[in-house]
Design a protein around this motif. Structure first.
Motif: not given
Length: 157
Positions: A56-61, A146-155
């Motif tokens: 799903v890209g870099v969005s946080a779910y 808070q420590h890492y920038t999201i570069v990929g997300c899988y749900i």
């Protein structure tokens, strides 16, 4: 007389005091961590990615879980964390994330698996991290937002 809390007898004895869920899943999770590590070492990320869930890209779910699902996610988090300490191979964040994702999938608990990057202020090198959440429960990798920038997300599909 002091007891040696690191002795093998103490560790075996304390294992039998663990919850039934932990005792039942310890060996299978240990094997899953090994297989996950083997996959990471031998396969490209492109080959592993389809099994992680829906990209799903870099969005946080964040999924909303029922109380029963949250309790199960906590149990999974504990057994993965405990088992990883007893592996003779590297069981860092990525094998733990894959294993946590597999267990959450078995129990049909919605999850989000994240990959993140940050720059180490001391060495100026990039550090990568993988973590899994189920609702508000950090299943593997801790509270890393808070420590890492999201570069990929899988749900969960």
């Amino acid at each position: 007389m002091r007891r040696n809390l690191t002795s093998p007898n103490h560790k075996v004895g304390s294992f039998f005091l663990k919850p039934a869920f932990t005792k039942c899943w310890f060996v299978p999770v240990w094997l899953m961590l090994g297989i996950s590590r083997l996959m990471i070492v031998t396969l490209t990320f492109r080959r592993i990615a389809p099994y992680l869930g829906k990209a799903v890209g870099v969005s946080a779910y964040s999924h909303i879980l029922e109380d029963k699902q949250e309790t199960q996610a906590l149990r999974i988090a504990r057994v993965v964390r405990l088992t990883a300490r007893y592996c003779p191979w590297v069981s860092n964040c990525f094998p733990q994330a894959i294993t946590a994702r597999l267990l959450l999938g078995i129990y049909r608990i919605p999850y989000s698996l994240y990959f993140g990057l940050c720059r180490d202020p001391e060495t100026n090198q990039f550090k990568a991290h993988a973590w899994v959440t189920a609702g508000r429960i950090p299943v593997s990798g801790g509270q890393s937002f808070q420590h890492y920038t999201i570069v990929g997300c899988y749900i969960r599909n």
